[in-house]
Design an enzyme around this catalytic site. Structure first.
Site, short mmCIF file in Angstrom:
data_model
loop_
_atom_site.label_atom_id
_atom_site.label_comp_id
_atom_site.label_asym_id
_atom_site.label_seq_id
_atom_site.Cartn_x
_atom_site.Cartn_y
_atom_site.Cartn_z
N GLU A 127 0.85 -1.19 0.00
CA GLU A 127 0.00 0.00 0.00
C GLU A 127 0.89 1.25 0.00
O GLU A 127 1.85 1.29 0.77
CB GLU A 127 -0.90 0.04 1.24
CG GLU A 127 -1.88 1.20 1.17
CD GLU A 127 -2.84 1.25 2.36
OE1 GLU A 127 -2.73 0.44 3.29
OE2 GLU A 127 -3.69 2.14 2.33
N GLY A 266 3.30 2.39 10.69
CA GLY A 266 3.09 1.59 11.89
C GLY A 266 2.88 0.11 11.57
O GLY A 266 3.56 -0.76 12.13
N ALA A 267 1.95 -0.17 10.68
CA ALA A 267 1.63 -1.55 10.38
C ALA A 267 0.75 -1.60 9.13
O ALA A 267 0.28 -0.57 8.66
CB ALA A 267 0.89 -2.21 11.54
N GLU A 269 -2.37 -3.95 6.97
CA GLU A 269 -3.46 -4.91 7.16
C GLU A 269 -3.58 -5.98 6.07
O GLU A 269 -4.67 -6.52 5.86
CB GLU A 269 -4.78 -4.14 7.22
CG GLU A 269 -5.24 -3.49 5.88
CD GLU A 269 -4.83 -2.03 5.70
OE1 GLU A 269 -3.84 -1.62 6.35
OE2 GLU A 269 -5.46 -1.31 4.92
N GLU A 303 -5.39 -2.79 12.67
CA GLU A 303 -5.11 -3.65 11.50
C GLU A 303 -6.11 -4.80 11.44
O GLU A 303 -6.57 -5.17 10.36
CB GLU A 303 -3.68 -4.18 11.54
CG GLU A 303 -2.58 -3.11 11.68
CD GLU A 303 -2.71 -1.94 10.71
OE1 GLU A 303 -3.22 -2.14 9.59
OE2 GLU A 303 -2.29 -0.82 11.06
N HIS A 306 -9.41 -3.66 10.05
CA HIS A 306 -9.37 -3.46 8.59
C HIS A 306 -9.87 -4.70 7.84
O HIS A 306 -10.25 -4.60 6.67
CB HIS A 306 -7.94 -3.18 8.13
CG HIS A 306 -7.57 -1.72 8.06
ND1 HIS A 306 -8.38 -0.76 7.52
CD2 HIS A 306 -6.43 -1.07 8.43
CE1 HIS A 306 -7.77 0.42 7.57
NE2 HIS A 306 -6.59 0.27 8.13
N1 ARG Z 1 -3.05 0.89 5.77
C1 ARG Z 1 -2.01 1.07 6.73
C2 ARG Z 1 -2.70 1.39 8.04
O1 ARG Z 1 -3.34 2.37 8.21
C3 ARG Z 1 -1.06 2.15 6.39
C4 ARG Z 1 -0.04 1.75 5.36
C5 ARG Z 1 0.36 2.87 4.50
N2 ARG Z 1 1.71 2.70 4.09
C6 ARG Z 1 2.32 3.54 3.31
N3 ARG Z 1 3.57 3.31 3.05
N4 ARG Z 1 1.75 4.57 2.78
O2 ARG Z 1 -2.71 0.62 8.92
ZN ZN Z 2 -5.30 1.80 8.62
#
Ligand code: ARG
Ligand code: ZN
Length: 879
Positions: A127, A266-267, A269, A303, A306
């Site tokens: 992502e 942070g992390a 999903e 996560e 999600h």
């Molecule tokens: N979907 C992830 C979250 O909110 C964020 C990851 C986005 N990463 C990035 N490199 N833009 O938990």
């Molecule tokens: Zn998220």
């Protein structure tokens, strides 16, 4: 670095692709110095596309293309168009099989997007647009396919080989492991994940509400296996909570989490295989603070949640990012509130919003919760998308009430399951269940900016009618557009002299008498409240309870009335809020000359009363004594000198420390009892208040309390107490003592990556004449790594964001330092560089001299060859 010219992409240009991929077969061969990726895609025409286009366009970035086939036939270069970012075919077919082979170099990938190596293990971050660095693909969230993934790797080095879904086979042969995974749920490419390494796993089991058994596994590097308990417990609590509160059940037989040390955020999903920044998952009482425990619980929940809000229902395009992020932040905030202290969680979230999101909305990167355009989507993982997005969902619940909101959420999940949806779809579901027209409410998604809301009272003694007049306006933001009025839900109560809620009636369809919610939807609006009983003075109102809308409120309460609310409002949030307002007023007074002593007297009496009130939670008491951050003042007084604010803030802290010394000493003695560490609300509150008391006592009387802090540092049995003492000594004590404890702490913890990060953070927090040279020296420290975002954030980020006095020092050296570091980092990791520059982009909010110094640094950067990420931020801040 991507060399494509930076171009804006617009929501209004959204068009579904002519073809869509239904099934994806991936074959990864992880070789010593490169990786081969073979992909086979089942492609069909997209029924969503209206015209008869034959264009099959795939995204790609830094890929070596080795082979392309359509329906088994190898293509030559004349059969497709290949650019630096795409591969396009023209095919007059309704369905076909597309194959391609690419070579990539994970060991050279320092951007940490796509497939890369962290501490000897392969991992992915796709992502938003990382998958295109792995293979050519329709790398857009409205293309959902079923993935089957085969991984071939050296058995000795990478015995653990994971991907999404369930493992269908695993063969060990000739020194190789071949693992095949299948994920039955169609998903966009941004949710793809692969991990290969030599990992240890901790596991547990969870039985879902319908009785299915799910295996839960956390994979970590050797030596970290004792740090997984809290995350595993948090995961089980999240799974149970989502069943109970949202009726959402987990859908695979396996749920995996992997901890990696090098991670931009942070992390993530990814379906069935979440990948976490190790600092957001690993914890023991000895190595992690209460704050870290809380953050881990929240992120594990985030996560996990999600899986429904993001994965089962995903986003149609990246303009809809807040559809999943805003909703999921709202969900994780409610989860944390249910697990811990609801009151404290709300205060923390509101402080965070005002400290970070309000300034973003007032600066050059301001954007709506559903932005209209972007250059680089990575720059839009912002506090506006996440935290303001969550506030917007929260307002929907306030307007509908909890029960209808749940119905709306059920309808949303049911209707859009397996699909890529929009924020309009989400609001549609809320309209369906409530019968409300939410068209005007949707301005919260389309208009940027923080509304100013002014509410004033007129009271007619004879009729007993209290009129509230509201005026709203929203300053223009970076896009220059004029703002239409928002729908602002204001929760309120009308109070008598001793805080009791007064009986009243109202004949106004915008006021929900029972819930006390007033919907303000015009630029000017009046509400008439008729009091049931006779009073001869204007009653006090408690407005915007629980911060029911993300606005900057001003009201006509007198200092005396605020003091009364602090003592008696039944709404805990507003008691805290009134303290904050008085702190802000005092600090601004100090900047302009000095504190008003009668206000100080009134404040002192209220604070003593609060500290003695056994009905107020310990953690809330600590929050009541926390002052608003410097950044909030830039919104209140344009061009205010930030150093004067910092000094005034310090002055007020010292005054509070002295004024409350007796109470704080008593609290410290009472609360400083040794107990077996547990992460539970009461204990967390005790440690928070006790440590806050210790810091204030050091401010009031350093020579008596430094030895006490030192003793706590040496004898603490948990990281919360040890790190607090360490931080206070480094910040407030003499230089020699600061150095001594720093060395001791480093010696004790140098092998623990998570604690080491904290050590770096504390090192840059001390403000004196040597700060900048100390920060620079840390960059050459043997344990520092430019390639590790956590360490970069802990040194460069923490210096620029948390050490106000040194970063903003009048000679501009802090700004020059930051710009230089950002330029260097942009070569390795554009996402991190673009984030790190943010303290400089709001240069227009500062006093003129500082603003100019910041601008000069931005101009210097703009002359370099920048990544798309950094270019967008720098150019917008200079335009
Ligand atoms: N979907 C992830 C979250 O909110 C964020 C990851 C986005 N990463 C990035 N490199 N833009 O938990
Ligand atoms: Zn998220």
């Amino acid at each position: 670095m991507s060399q494509a010219p930076a171009q804006a992409i617009y929501l209004k240009d959204y068009l579904p692709p002519a073809f869509t991929t239904k099934e994806t077969f991936l074959d990864f061969e992880l070789l010593a110095d490169h990786t081969l990726v073979r992909s086979r895609l089942k492609v069909v025409r997209n029924p969503k596309r209206q015209d008869a286009s034959n264009e099959f366009k795939l995204d790609g970035n830094e890929l070596e293309l080795l082979e392309v086939k359509v329906d088994g036939q190898a293509l030559s270069e004349a059969d497709y168009e290949l650019t630096a970012t795409s591969l396009t075919l023209n095919l007059d077919k309704d369905a076909f099989e597309f194959e391609c082979t690419t070579r990539i170099y994970p060991d050279r990938n320092t951007a940490l997007e796509g497939l890369y190596i962290s501490g000897g293990m392969y991992c992915t971050q796709c992502e938003a647009e990382g998958f295109r660095r792995i293979t050519f693909f329709q790398d857009r969230p409205d293309v959902l396919s079923v993935f089957t993934t085969r991984i071939t790797a050296d058995l000795e080095k990478y015995p653990t080989a994971l991907s999404n879904g369930n493992q269908v086979s695993r063969i060990e042969q000739d020194g190789k492991v071949v693992a095949e995974w299948h994920d039955p749920f169609p998903k966009p490419s941004y949710l793809f994940a692969l991990v290969a390494g030599d990992l240890i796993c901790q596991q547990d089991r969870f039985t879902t509400q319908s009785g299915r058994e799910v295996l839960l596994q956390i994979f970590v590097e050797q030596g970290n296996e004792h740090k997984c308990d809290h995350a595993l417990e948090s995961l089980k609590r999240s799974m149970r909570w989502d069943e109970e509160v949202y009726g959402r059940e987990y859908d695979l037989d396996l749920f995996m989490i992997v901890a990696v040390d090098h991670f931009n955020m942070g992390a993530m999903e990814n379906k069935g295989l979440n990948i976490f920044n190790s600092s957001c998952v690993l914890a023991t009482p000895e190595t992690a603070t209460d704050e870290a425990f809380a953050r881990i619980e929240g992120i594990v929940g985030h996560e996990y949640f999600h899986n429904w809000s993001g994965n089962r229902v995903t986003c149609r395009d990246w303009f809809q990012l807040s559809l999943k992020e805003g909703f999921t932040v709202f969900r994780d905030a409610e989860f944390s509130s249910d697990m811990g202290s609801r009151a404290v969680k709300r205060l923390e979230d509101v402080s965070f919003l005002r400290e970070h999101q309000f300034p973003e909305d007032a600066g050059p990167m301001s954007h709506a919760v559903r932005p209209a355009s972007y250059m680089e989507i990575s720059n839009f993982y912002t506090v506006t998308i996440y935290e303001k997005g969550s506030e917007v969902v929260r307002m929907l619940r306030t307007i509908l009430g909890a029960e209808l909101f749940r119905k709306g959420s059920d309808l949303y999940f049911e209707t859009f399951d397996g699909q890529a949806a929009t924020t309009d779809d989400f609001v549609w579901a809320m309209e369906q269940v409530s019968g409300r027209d939410l068209a005007q409410f949707k301005r919260w998604y389309s208009q940027a900016g923080t509304p100013r809301l002014d509410i004033s009272r007129t009271f007619d003694v004879d009729s007993g009618v209290l009129s509230l007049k509201a005026v709203q306006s929203t300053p223009t933001t970076a896009d220059g557009s004029a703002k239409e009025p928002f729908v602002i839900p204001v929760e309120l109560g009308v109070l008598g002299d001793n805080g009791q809620q007064l009986e009243l009636t109202a004949d106004d369809d915008r006021f929900d008498l029972q819930r006390g919610v007033w919907l303000i939807d015009a630029s000017e609006q009046t509400l008439e409240l008729k009091l049931a009983n006779q009073t001869d003075t204007t009653p006090v109102v408690s407005l915007l309870r629980d911060f029911s809308a993300p606005v900057l409120l001003s009201d006509d309460l007198s200092d005396q009335e605020r003091i009364q609310l602090i003592a008696s409002d039944s709404n805990g949030f507003n008691r805290w809020e009134q303290c904050q307002i008085i702190y802000k007023k005092l600090i601004i007074q100090h900047v302009n000359g000095g504190f008003d002593s009668s206000l100080l007297d009134g404040l002192k009496t209220s604070l003593i009363q609060l500290l003695n009130d056994s009905d107020v939670e310990h953690a809330v008491k600590a929050e009541l004594l926390n002052l608003p951050s410097e950044s909030e003042f830039l919104q209140l007084v344009p061009s205010i000198n930030i150093l004067s604010v910092a000094q005034a803030r310090k002055g007020l802290r010292v005054w509070m420390a002295e004024a409350l010394k007796a109470q704080l000493e008593q609290l410290f003695v009472d609360l400083n009892q040794e107990q077996q560490y547990r992460f539970e609300p009461k204990q967390v509150g005790i440690r928070k208040l006790k440590n806050l008391a210790l810091e204030y006592l050091m401010l009031a009387d350093l020579s008596s309390f430094q030895p006490i802090a030192l003793k706590q540092f040496e004898t603490a049995t948990n990281m919360t107490d040890q790190l607090s003492a360490f931080r206070f000594i480094v910040k407030h004590a003499d230089e020699a003592s600061a150095e001594r404890v720093s060395d001791a702490f480093l010696n004790q913890w140098r092998d623990d990556v998570q604690v080491l990060e904290q050590w770096f953070r504390v090192q840059v927090s001390r403000s004196d004449s040597k700060t900048l040279s100390r920060v620079s020296a840390l960059l050459s420290h043997e344990l520092f790594e430019y390639q590790n975002p956590n360490k970069v954030r802990a040194v460069i980020g923490a210096f620029a964001m948390a050490n106000v006095e040194s970063f903003h020092s009048a000679d501009g050296s802090g700004y020059e330092f930051l710009a230089k570091q950002v330029a260097k980092l942009d070569q390795m990791n554009p996402q991190i560089a673009a984030r790190l520059i943010s303290p400089l982009v709001k240069w227009k909010s500062y006093d003129q001299a500082r603003g100019l110094q910041m601008k000069v640094q931005l101009e210097g950067l703009s002359k370099l060859e920048l990544s798309k990420d950094l270019y967008e931020v720098v150019s917008k801040s200079l335009s």
